[in-house]
Design a protein around this motif. Structure first.
Motif, short mmCIF file in Angstrom:
data_model
loop_
_atom_site.label_atom_id
_atom_site.label_comp_id
_atom_site.label_asym_id
_atom_site.label_seq_id
_atom_site.Cartn_x
_atom_site.Cartn_y
_atom_site.Cartn_z
N GLU A 271 54.21 -11.01 14.96
CA GLU A 271 53.48 -9.95 15.93
C GLU A 271 52.46 -9.11 15.13
O GLU A 271 51.45 -8.63 15.30
CB GLU A 271 54.88 -9.13 16.43
CG GLU A 271 53.98 -7.94 17.11
CD GLU A 271 53.05 -8.33 18.32
OE1 GLU A 271 52.27 -7.70 18.77
OE2 GLU A 271 53.32 -9.50 18.82
N THR A 272 52.98 -8.88 13.89
CA THR A 272 51.98 -8.10 12.94
C THR A 272 50.88 -8.59 12.47
O THR A 272 49.96 -7.95 12.22
CB THR A 272 53.12 -7.60 11.62
OG1 THR A 272 53.54 -8.79 11.19
CG2 THR A 272 54.23 -6.72 12.04
N ALA A 273 50.84 -9.93 12.73
CA ALA A 273 49.70 -10.73 12.29
C ALA A 273 48.46 -11.17 13.52
O ALA A 273 47.60 -11.86 13.31
CB ALA A 273 50.15 -11.87 11.44
N LYS A 274 49.24 -10.87 14.58
CA LYS A 274 48.53 -11.28 15.90
C LYS A 274 47.38 -11.16 16.26
O LYS A 274 46.30 -12.07 16.35
CB LYS A 274 49.46 -10.77 17.08
CG LYS A 274 48.66 -11.10 18.62
CD LYS A 274 49.52 -10.57 19.64
CE LYS A 274 49.09 -10.98 20.73
NZ LYS A 274 49.60 -10.39 22.07
N TYR A 275 46.82 -9.80 15.95
CA TYR A 275 45.36 -9.59 16.15
C TYR A 275 44.42 -10.05 14.96
O TYR A 275 43.17 -10.31 15.25
CB TYR A 275 45.05 -7.82 16.32
CG TYR A 275 45.80 -7.43 17.51
CD1 TYR A 275 45.39 -8.01 18.80
CD2 TYR A 275 46.95 -6.64 17.42
CE1 TYR A 275 46.07 -7.63 19.98
CE2 TYR A 275 47.38 -6.12 18.75
CZ TYR A 275 47.21 -6.68 19.82
OH TYR A 275 47.68 -6.29 21.00
N GLN A 276 44.79 -10.20 13.80
CA GLN A 276 44.21 -10.73 12.65
C GLN A 276 44.06 -12.18 12.96
O GLN A 276 42.72 -12.80 12.64
CB GLN A 276 44.92 -10.31 11.51
CG GLN A 276 44.06 -10.81 10.24
CD GLN A 276 42.76 -10.16 9.91
OE1 GLN A 276 42.39 -8.71 10.14
NE2 GLN A 276 41.67 -10.97 10.04
#
Length: 340
Positions: A271-276
């Motif tokens: 989830e922490t890397a989703k937008y990247q």
């Protein structure tokens, strides 16, 4: 951090250093005061909170209680604080326990000081029991927050460090306190929500999240040729974007828009890397399409002859059809919450 917060933080640090210095002096006097002043001296008897011989010097006894209770509280909270980075599932429980220790230490200190001043604390405890029944009705919201916080911890709903969506606010859980939970979004904004108000939420950390993008191609482009290019390059994307855990997968044509044929791609990641991951996928396909002369449409006025688009070969048509079927089978069950 503004100037006011910096000054407050500096004041807290100075106060903490002074307290630790005085605490060190107290420990030395407590350990060696018997040899320095004599075990029977009034000062040492007052300093030794475990001594009941003779009447103590009230001021010294109160100071001794202060340093002993709050020093012990500080030591326990310090040790628990060292354990926090090593834990995950019990981190929230330790955070609440640290808060409880501070309150309990303050209550114990008050009763010890009152006892030193000659106040009958049993009468106070009896009075508190009676008053507690009356006040209990007035502090029901507080009790509801505390109980809700305990349920959050023991039922493992979420923990400190988890990414959740609560009350329409998405962010990382920074603290679970006795009364409220603090959530920090990507911009550093912190939302404080009472524990009893968290009735519905989504924990984004428990499972991998889906990064999804749409890229449009012109209507004149050969869809089979584009899919053949995608099929050839899709296996290499995970090497270029290592944050991708599963995929990426081609989901097919998501929409026949006003000026484009939109293609859908998804991938599973933390989830922490989703937008990247979504940004990296957009970049990758833009470069890929440019390299293979695949036009991405944009608003424009055409004043020349229509573009002659390349046609797919028989081999590319066959490859595209096979690729689409393989992707459908590989990504079964990987659907977004609303629609893919």
């Amino acid at each position: 951090m503004d100037r006011k917060q910096e000054k407050l933080s500096m004041f807290e640090k100075v106060f903490e250093y002074i307290f630790l210095g005085l605490l060190a002096v107290y420990v030395i006097l407590f350990a060696f005061g018997g040899m320095m002043f004599g075990a029977g001296s009034a000062f040492y008897r007052s300093l030794n909170i475990f001594s009941n011989a003779g009447d103590p010097i009230v001021g010294v006894r109160i100071l001794s209680y202060t340093f002993f209770v709050f020093g012990l509280s500080f030591a326990v909270r310090f040790l628990l604080g060292l354990c926090l980075p090593l834990l995950k599932k019990t981190k929230s429980l330790l955070t609440i326990l640290i808060s409880v220790i501070k309150y309990v230490a303050a209550i114990i200190w008050v009763f010890l000081v009152l006892s030193s001043l000659g106040v009958d604390t049993t009468v106070i405890l009896t009075g508190i029991g009676i008053v507690g029944l009356i006040v209990g009705l007035a502090i029901q919201p507080l009790l509801a927050d505390v109980i809700a916080g305990l349920f959050i911890i023991f039922e493992d709903v979420f923990n400190v460090g988890d990414i959740i969506v609560a009350d329409g606010f998405r962010g990382t859980v920074r603290e679970i306190g006795m009364r409220h939970t603090q959530i920090e979004d990507a911009g550093g904004n912190i939302k404080v929500i009472n524990n009893s108000d968290i009735r519905s939420m989504v924990n984004m950390t428990n499972q991998l999240s889906i990064a999804a993008i749409e890229i449009g191609i012109e209507y004149g482009e050969s869809l089979e040729r584009v899919e053949a290019v995608i099929a050839e390059n899709l296996p290499n994307i995970k090497k270029v974007i290592p944050e991708i855990v599963e995929g990426p997968f081609y989901k097919g044509v998501s929409a026949l828009a006003d000026s484009s044929v939109n293609l859908k791609f998804i991938a599973k990641c933390e989830e922490t890397a989703k937008y990247q991951v979504e940004r990296d996928l957009n970049r990758y396909f833009k470069l890929l399409f440019d390299k293979n002369n695949i036009n991405i449409p944009f608003p424009q006025v055409v004043i020349n002859q229509p573009t002659e688009f390349e046609k797919a070969s028989a081999k590319e048509v066959k490859k595209a059809k096979k690729f689409v079927e393989e992707q459908k089978e590989a990504s079964q069950g990987m659907e977004e919450v609303n629609k893919i």
